[in-house]
Design a protein around this motif. Sequence first.
Motif, PDB file in Angstrom:
ATOM      1  N   SER A   7       0.819  -1.198   0.000  1.00  0.00           N
ATOM      2  CA  SER A   7       0.000   0.000   0.000  1.00  0.00           C
ATOM      3  C   SER A   7       0.851   1.246   0.000  1.00  0.00           C
ATOM      4  CB  SER A   7      -0.911   0.005   1.226  1.00  0.00           C
ATOM      5  OG  SER A   7      -0.136   0.216   2.389  1.00  0.00           O
ATOM      6  N   LEU A  10      -3.375   6.243   0.395  1.00  0.00           N
ATOM      7  CA  LEU A  10      -4.722   5.928  -0.058  1.00  0.00           C
ATOM      8  C   LEU A  10      -4.754   4.952  -1.219  1.00  0.00           C
ATOM      9  CD1 LEU A  10      -6.218   9.524   0.034  1.00  0.00           C
ATOM     10  CD2 LEU A  10      -6.400   7.735   1.765  1.00  0.00           C
ATOM     11  N   THR A  12      -3.631   1.486  -3.071  1.00  0.00           N
ATOM     12  CA  THR A  12      -3.031   0.176  -2.974  1.00  0.00           C
ATOM     13  C   THR A  12      -2.246  -0.040  -4.244  1.00  0.00           C
ATOM     14  OG1 THR A  12      -4.860  -0.619  -1.657  1.00  0.00           O
ATOM     15  CG2 THR A  12      -3.486  -2.292  -2.710  1.00  0.00           C
ATOM     16  N   SER A  26      -1.725   0.714  -9.996  1.00  0.00           N
ATOM     17  CA  SER A  26      -2.766   0.892  -9.005  1.00  0.00           C
ATOM     18  C   SER A  26      -3.716  -0.291  -9.112  1.00  0.00           C
ATOM     19  CB  SER A  26      -3.523   2.184  -9.284  1.00  0.00           C
ATOM     20  OG  SER A  26      -4.771   2.171  -8.644  1.00  0.00           O
ATOM     21  N   THR A  27      -4.160  -0.830  -7.970  1.00  0.00           N
ATOM     22  CA  THR A  27      -5.090  -1.954  -8.052  1.00  0.00           C
ATOM     23  C   THR A  27      -6.413  -1.525  -8.652  1.00  0.00           C
ATOM     24  OG1 THR A  27      -5.757  -1.598  -5.778  1.00  0.00           O
ATOM     25  CG2 THR A  27      -4.110  -3.318  -6.190  1.00  0.00           C
ATOM     26  N   GLY A  28      -6.737  -0.241  -8.617  1.00  0.00           N
ATOM     27  CA  GLY A  28      -7.940   0.237  -9.281  1.00  0.00           C
ATOM     28  C   GLY A  28      -7.878  -0.050 -10.772  1.00  0.00           C
ATOM     29  N   LEU A 168      -5.497  -5.889   2.353  1.00  0.00           N
ATOM     30  CA  LEU A 168      -6.695  -5.049   2.359  1.00  0.00           C
ATOM     31  C   LEU A 168      -6.808  -4.261   3.653  1.00  0.00           C
ATOM     32  CD1 LEU A 168      -9.351  -7.470   0.803  1.00  0.00           C
ATOM     33  CD2 LEU A 168      -8.439  -5.373  -0.226  1.00  0.00           C
ATOM     34  N   SER A 171      -3.949  -1.508   3.880  1.00  0.00           N
ATOM     35  CA  SER A 171      -4.075  -0.440   2.887  1.00  0.00           C
ATOM     36  C   SER A 171      -5.311   0.424   3.104  1.00  0.00           C
ATOM     37  CB  SER A 171      -4.130  -1.041   1.481  1.00  0.00           C
ATOM     38  OG  SER A 171      -5.337  -1.769   1.304  1.00  0.00           O
ATOM     39  N   GLN A 173      -8.298  -0.546   2.471  1.00  0.00           N
ATOM     40  CA  GLN A 173      -9.202  -0.835   1.355  1.00  0.00           C
ATOM     41  C   GLN A 173     -10.240  -1.920   1.686  1.00  0.00           C
ATOM     42  OE1 GLN A 173      -9.000   0.782  -1.776  1.00  0.00           O
ATOM     43  NE2 GLN A 173      -7.692   2.126  -0.580  1.00  0.00           N
ATOM     44  N   TRP A 174     -10.268  -2.389   2.927  1.00  0.00           N
ATOM     45  CA  TRP A 174     -11.140  -3.496   3.321  1.00  0.00           C
ATOM     46  C   TRP A 174     -12.600  -3.239   2.932  1.00  0.00           C
ATOM     47  CZ3 TRP A 174     -10.291  -8.290   5.373  1.00  0.00           C
ATOM     48  CH2 TRP A 174     -11.385  -8.957   5.911  1.00  0.00           C
ATOM     49  N   LEU A 176     -13.995  -0.930   0.960  1.00  0.00           N
ATOM     50  CA  LEU A 176     -14.172  -0.705  -0.476  1.00  0.00           C
ATOM     51  C   LEU A 176     -14.157  -2.019  -1.239  1.00  0.00           C
ATOM     52  CD1 LEU A 176     -14.342   1.335  -2.829  1.00  0.00           C
ATOM     53  CD2 LEU A 176     -11.833   1.299  -2.878  1.00  0.00           C
ATOM     54  N   TYR A 177     -13.227  -2.900  -0.908  1.00  0.00           N
ATOM     55  CA  TYR A 177     -13.142  -4.190  -1.592  1.00  0.00           C
ATOM     56  C   TYR A 177     -14.414  -5.010  -1.387  1.00  0.00           C
ATOM     57  CZ  TYR A 177     -11.934  -8.974  -2.702  1.00  0.00           C
ATOM     58  OH  TYR A 177     -11.952 -10.241  -3.220  1.00  0.00           O
TER      59      TYR A 177
END
Length: 186
Positions: A7, A10, A12, A26-28, A168, A171, A173-174, A176-177
């Motif tokens: 991460s 903001l 990941t 970016s994982t996005g 997750l 980062s 992002q838990w 959101l994922y």
Amino acid sequence: HALEAGSNDLFTVLQARSDLGAGVISTGELHSPAARLQPAALGLDFYHLSENVHKARREIYGEDDESGKQWASRLLHVFKHDGYETAWKQLLEWRVGLCHGRPAADRLVSYVSERREMIKYPEFQSKGWQIGSGPTEATCKTLTARLKGSGMRWDADNAEALMGLEALTQSGQWDLYWRSQLRQTG
């Protein structure tokens, strides 16, 4: 291709090591159909570009030559702030003007040319993305701590699953994922 999750504030970041070198994405971007770890979707780790520029510098100018150090610094600055096209033009002009060291220069020109689509530092920085893999690699070290408790033993599949969950969490992002997963199934 080895993949490691990590991460950066903001964002990941996924580090992908391929035959083209290390890159960051970016994982996005991973969820977009066009970005399936193709070189165009990856960013070349700035450190790796820098390593190659300085290798050529040392071969052509020598280890301690001040003009060589200044040349490398200027070129890297242009790559980082002005982008590929401007740096590419400067690199080619430099190569044409060389009287000696052309094999080293040709290796650098080839290295850069093969990674053209991966050298988008101004674009990545404008999105707040890292252009180096250092933060990602550091996070990879902290992720494995969850697996190394006293007496713990893991098979590869379960270790990978746990590391994904820990990534997750670390980062941020838990939520959101899981919201994105619930939308896909429901």
